[in-house]
Design a protein around this motif. Structure first.
Motif, mmCIF file in Angstrom:
data_model
loop_
_atom_site.group_PDB
_atom_site.id
_atom_site.type_symbol
_atom_site.label_atom_id
_atom_site.label_comp_id
_atom_site.label_asym_id
_atom_site.label_seq_id
_atom_site.Cartn_x
_atom_site.Cartn_y
_atom_site.Cartn_z
ATOM 1 N N THR A 1 -35.309 76.012 -45.795
ATOM 2 C CA THR A 1 -35.918 75.196 -44.743
ATOM 3 C C THR A 1 -36.952 75.964 -43.920
ATOM 4 O OG1 THR A 1 -34.083 75.708 -43.226
ATOM 5 C CG2 THR A 1 -33.894 73.689 -44.565
ATOM 6 N N THR A 2 -37.424 77.081 -44.445
ATOM 7 C CA THR A 2 -38.443 77.886 -43.772
ATOM 8 C C THR A 2 -39.793 77.686 -44.467
ATOM 9 O OG1 THR A 2 -36.801 79.537 -43.131
ATOM 10 C CG2 THR A 2 -39.097 80.224 -43.063
ATOM 11 N N ILE B 1 -31.226 78.464 -44.724
ATOM 12 C CA ILE B 1 -32.276 78.978 -43.840
ATOM 13 C C ILE B 1 -33.542 79.244 -44.655
ATOM 14 C CG2 ILE B 1 -32.958 80.882 -42.313
ATOM 15 C CD1 ILE B 1 -30.855 78.916 -41.126
ATOM 16 N N ARG C 1 -30.211 74.151 -38.794
ATOM 17 C CA ARG C 1 -30.510 75.579 -39.005
ATOM 18 C C ARG C 1 -29.648 76.446 -38.076
ATOM 19 N NH1 ARG C 1 -35.100 77.607 -41.465
ATOM 20 N NH2 ARG C 1 -35.406 79.065 -39.737
#
Length: 138
Positions: free
Chosen positions: A56-57, A53, A41
């Motif tokens: 993967t949040t 980003i 990240r």
């Protein structure tokens, strides 16, 4: 914001080339643990890879929104206005479903010291949230 070049040293601080490090995650491979996700990240922010980003949040993160265009624009604005000068992992607490990574990121705007929390859902690690300016003991 740096241009993602396979032969550059990876911004994550691993000491290896991007193509041998975080590039595989940015292209779809799943990081095996939360530390690898955190490093990937950081590299994604350095390269302006906003889609990574967002992907993967965790939905419980305060930045998470269904308005992905605005969110992507905000990430790109941050990435373009910031130099990512270094990353140092201070402490990593691994777990099966929850993990923590304490790190220092050197940015053009100053030093960011954070203890990040990650959750594993359906085999995928996701960034949930972080506490800033935590002590060095993790």
């Amino acid at each position: 914001m740096q241009k993602a070049s396979p032969n550059l040293s990876c911004p994550c601080g691993s000491g290896t080339k991007y193509k041998k490090c975080c590039q595989k995650y940015h292209k779809g491979a799943l990081p095996a643990n939360a530390e690898l996700l955190m490093r990937s990240r950081y590299s994604a922010f350095a390269f302006g890879l906003a889609d990574y980003i967002i992907k993967t949040t965790h939905p419980d993160n305060s930045d998470f929104t269904d308005d992905t265009k605005r969110w992507k624009d905000d990430i790109l604005l941050f990435s373009q206005g910031t130099e990512f000068l270094g990353l140092k992992v201070i402490h990593f607490t691994d777990g099966e479903e929850e993990a923590y990574v304490t790190f220092e990121a050197t940015l053009s705007s100053g030093l960011l010291h954070e203890k990040s929390r990650f959750l594993k859902e359906n085999g995928t690690w996701l960034y949930v949230d972080g506490v800033f300016n935590v002590p060095d003991n993790g």
